[in-house]
Motif scaffolding. Sequence first.
Motif, PDB file in Angstrom:
ATOM      1  N   UNK A 119       0.875  -1.321   0.000  1.00  0.00           N
ATOM      2  CA  UNK A 119       0.029   0.093   0.152  1.00  0.00           C
ATOM      3  C   UNK A 119       0.929   1.037   0.208  1.00  0.00           C
ATOM      4  N   UNK A 120       0.346   2.407  -0.819  1.00  0.00           N
ATOM      5  CA  UNK A 120       0.964   3.541  -0.742  1.00  0.00           C
ATOM      6  C   UNK A 120       0.850   4.216   0.627  1.00  0.00           C
ATOM      7  N   UNK A 121      -0.321   4.338   1.270  1.00  0.00           N
ATOM      8  CA  UNK A 121      -0.824   4.823   2.137  1.00  0.00           C
ATOM      9  C   UNK A 121      -1.262   4.267   3.385  1.00  0.00           C
ATOM     10  N   UNK A 122      -1.194   4.562   4.606  1.00  0.00           N
ATOM     11  CA  UNK A 122      -1.294   3.963   5.806  1.00  0.00           C
ATOM     12  C   UNK A 122      -3.127   4.006   6.119  1.00  0.00           C
ATOM     13  N   UNK A 123      -3.393   3.138   6.812  1.00  0.00           N
ATOM     14  CA  UNK A 123      -4.701   3.464   7.410  1.00  0.00           C
ATOM     15  C   UNK A 123      -4.704   3.441   9.028  1.00  0.00           C
ATOM     16  N   UNK A 198       5.132  19.167   5.895  1.00  0.00           N
ATOM     17  CA  UNK A 198       6.016  18.017   5.195  1.00  0.00           C
ATOM     18  C   UNK A 198       6.881  17.262   6.051  1.00  0.00           C
ATOM     19  N   UNK A 199       7.260  17.976   6.926  1.00  0.00           N
ATOM     20  CA  UNK A 199       8.545  17.419   7.957  1.00  0.00           C
ATOM     21  C   UNK A 199       7.984  16.420   9.093  1.00  0.00           C
ATOM     22  N   UNK A 200       6.796  16.359   9.030  1.00  0.00           N
ATOM     23  CA  UNK A 200       5.997  15.529  10.169  1.00  0.00           C
ATOM     24  C   UNK A 200       5.284  14.231   9.281  1.00  0.00           C
ATOM     25  N   UNK A 201       5.421  13.027  10.120  1.00  0.00           N
ATOM     26  CA  UNK A 201       4.794  11.724   9.626  1.00  0.00           C
ATOM     27  C   UNK A 201       3.096  12.081   9.413  1.00  0.00           C
ATOM     28  N   UNK A 202       2.776  11.884   8.160  1.00  0.00           N
ATOM     29  CA  UNK A 202       1.240  12.402   8.126  1.00  0.00           C
ATOM     30  C   UNK A 202       0.463  11.172   7.764  1.00  0.00           C
ATOM     31  N   UNK A 203      -0.653  11.264   7.950  1.00  0.00           N
ATOM     32  CA  UNK A 203      -1.601  10.093   7.780  1.00  0.00           C
ATOM     33  C   UNK A 203      -1.931   9.791   6.321  1.00  0.00           C
ATOM     34  N   UNK A 204      -1.847  10.947   5.504  1.00  0.00           N
ATOM     35  CA  UNK A 204      -1.846  10.723   4.057  1.00  0.00           C
ATOM     36  C   UNK A 204      -0.960  11.855   3.535  1.00  0.00           C
ATOM     37  N   UNK A 205      -0.280  11.285   2.522  1.00  0.00           N
ATOM     38  CA  UNK A 205       0.613  12.313   1.741  1.00  0.00           C
ATOM     39  C   UNK A 205       0.541  11.998   0.240  1.00  0.00           C
ATOM     40  N   UNK A 206      -0.305  12.799  -0.475  1.00  0.00           N
ATOM     41  CA  UNK A 206      -0.555  12.500  -2.050  1.00  0.00           C
ATOM     42  C   UNK A 206       0.656  12.573  -2.837  1.00  0.00           C
ATOM     43  N   UNK A 218     -10.118   8.831  -1.959  1.00  0.00           N
ATOM     44  CA  UNK A 218     -10.177   9.163  -3.548  1.00  0.00           C
ATOM     45  C   UNK A 218      -8.799   9.107  -3.977  1.00  0.00           C
ATOM     46  N   UNK A 219      -7.821   9.576  -3.273  1.00  0.00           N
ATOM     47  CA  UNK A 219      -6.406   9.622  -3.920  1.00  0.00           C
ATOM     48  C   UNK A 219      -5.542   9.059  -3.351  1.00  0.00           C
ATOM     49  N   UNK A 220      -5.686   7.940  -2.674  1.00  0.00           N
ATOM     50  CA  UNK A 220      -4.474   7.143  -2.139  1.00  0.00           C
ATOM     51  C   UNK A 220      -3.864   6.477  -3.148  1.00  0.00           C
ATOM     52  N   UNK A 221      -4.565   6.271  -4.268  1.00  0.00           N
ATOM     53  CA  UNK A 221      -4.073   5.381  -5.448  1.00  0.00           C
ATOM     54  C   UNK A 221      -3.967   4.195  -4.932  1.00  0.00           C
ATOM     55  N   UNK A 222      -4.641   3.516  -4.148  1.00  0.00           N
ATOM     56  CA  UNK A 222      -4.294   2.145  -3.520  1.00  0.00           C
ATOM     57  C   UNK A 222      -5.629   1.506  -3.706  1.00  0.00           C
ATOM     58  N   UNK A 223      -6.901   2.172  -4.186  1.00  0.00           N
ATOM     59  CA  UNK A 223      -8.496   1.445  -4.114  1.00  0.00           C
ATOM     60  C   UNK A 223      -8.601   0.834  -2.973  1.00  0.00           C
ATOM     61  N   UNK A 224      -8.376   1.746  -1.701  1.00  0.00           N
ATOM     62  CA  UNK A 224      -8.482   0.988  -0.507  1.00  0.00           C
ATOM     63  C   UNK A 224      -9.651  -0.087  -0.281  1.00  0.00           C
TER      64      UNK A 224
END
Length: 593
Positions: A119-123, A198-206, A218-224
Amino acid sequence: MNRLQSCACIAAMFLLGACASTTPSSGSRMFSQPRSSDHRGQDDLLTAGLGLAGLRAMMPPAFADAAHPTAQELRRRALWANWRGIADLAPGGGYGELYGSVASVPGREFSAFATLPGAKQPHRVLLQLPDDFDTAKRCVVVAASSGSRGIYGAIAVAGAWGLPRGCAVVYTDKGAGTDYFDIDTGQGIDAAGQVAGADVALAFRPTTSGTGIAYKHAHSQDNPEADWGRHVKQAAEFALATLNAQLPQQPNFSFANTRVIAVGISNGGGAVLRAAELEGEWLDAVVAGEPNVLVEGHGARSLYDYTTEAALLMPCALPALGVPAVPGADARCAALAAQGVLSGSDLKAQQQDALAKLHATGWTDAALRAGSISVGFDLWRAIGVAYASAYGRYAADAHPCGYRYSALGADLSPRASTDAERAAWWADASGIPPGAGVGIVDPNPLADAGLTGLQCLRALSTGDSADARRVRTGIAETRAGLPRAGLPVIVLHGTDDGLVPQAFSSAPYVAMAQAAGRDVRYWQVRNAQHFDAFLGFPQYGAVYLPLLPYVYEALDRVDAHLDGKGALPVDAVIATVPRAGKPLAAENLAIPR
């Protein structure tokens, strides 16, 4: 254990991987950004000290500094918003009196970002551990947020049932949630729900350029949605690992000796049904209310298919059922007739043709009448715009129909978000715009009332372009399989559901599962539609009844069954009695006994 010690303990657990998992992560770091907090006294687990009166308040809990709310303020406001978005809390609706609980439950919360392999993004995952956790029963309720809601999106479903009973409750936002990202400023949402750079760990960074706002579903590009079942299981693994870290004096918590019940409604219901099909005896029971679930055959239709159809045709069809037309509906009929989509030489004939077309694809009059509220709230378009991006794995600046998201001015033109708007996103948003200061930017001229965009969205379901094939490939990845043999599953659905009609979702799922000999029980509830929270509107409360009482009853039944003290419910069509403006009573619900 104080907060610093607790975080250190959890961090060590995360670095080692999910030690309680039956399938270790092969050294990968599945969990990150651990947080813990205590919630007692005037800040409990279930309502953050608001109680029923505070949850009923028309205005959300205020921030001392609107642009810089604290993590505690954000949590309280998120709980307020998610309770009100799911449950009917209005006086006379019965919540907290006839059914449900808003009891003050002291305890601790533990949260983290969880990442699936590839996955590109976390949950987000979050465990609520009550102080009176029943170490003899060892019960964990795992829940997925409904809709695209944030991490507290199932608090009224799972927390309200599990926490007062001494169960630990663990949640996942299933790769959706309210972790919006301001592309213009490069700011997103951190583990505490606060705006960060951007210097902090984020829950979503497109990974996108351009302008405006992006969000994870919509934009994680993971099709969650394709991984909703795995999100649920990973949340359960997080729960066991956290219990082992926090209760080291207890025998090791594992799936073999800990009761795990999965529950969810709407998209959350679809998620727990996807979890039911995963291998291994890690789940003990599943309760799915009004699930958005897609199977092969049996009349099933995908959410995207019937949503884009409804967005295009329902405004024109509703007057043929006696439902007042929304503004612009007559012009919509005329435009569709001019294009040959509808037939009829006058408005009435066009309305009748739109209704006939919806009937031909499986819509019932009951679903259409209840679906009218989604027309009024522009929800059909909102879902179509969002899910086209999600299924096609498009970046925020690459929507196939040209849509994007932004804060909007009074003239509906894009503008920059304010500090106060960004600060409230995590607590206030429902996970899909419009709302919380974020709107949909339609690339087409307003002169056609958005019809060009809606036809583009519809063509992604019915057409044969490269984009249409890409979106349909993503939809196919979400198709559900059979639940594990021997796993008790209870599915509940309102017969009047107008957002996720049972004919397209739960009925085909149950038919598939029962034909294969799976232990799936089905309650169909008369006079229940999709949104309990809308029952506070007098015109809705007079006609419809809540579904949550049946979800709680189903949880009671499976819990008693697992204790060896009761039988699972049998299939039933429950003949309820609308309350017609009176306070809700037990006889209105007619719950089978």
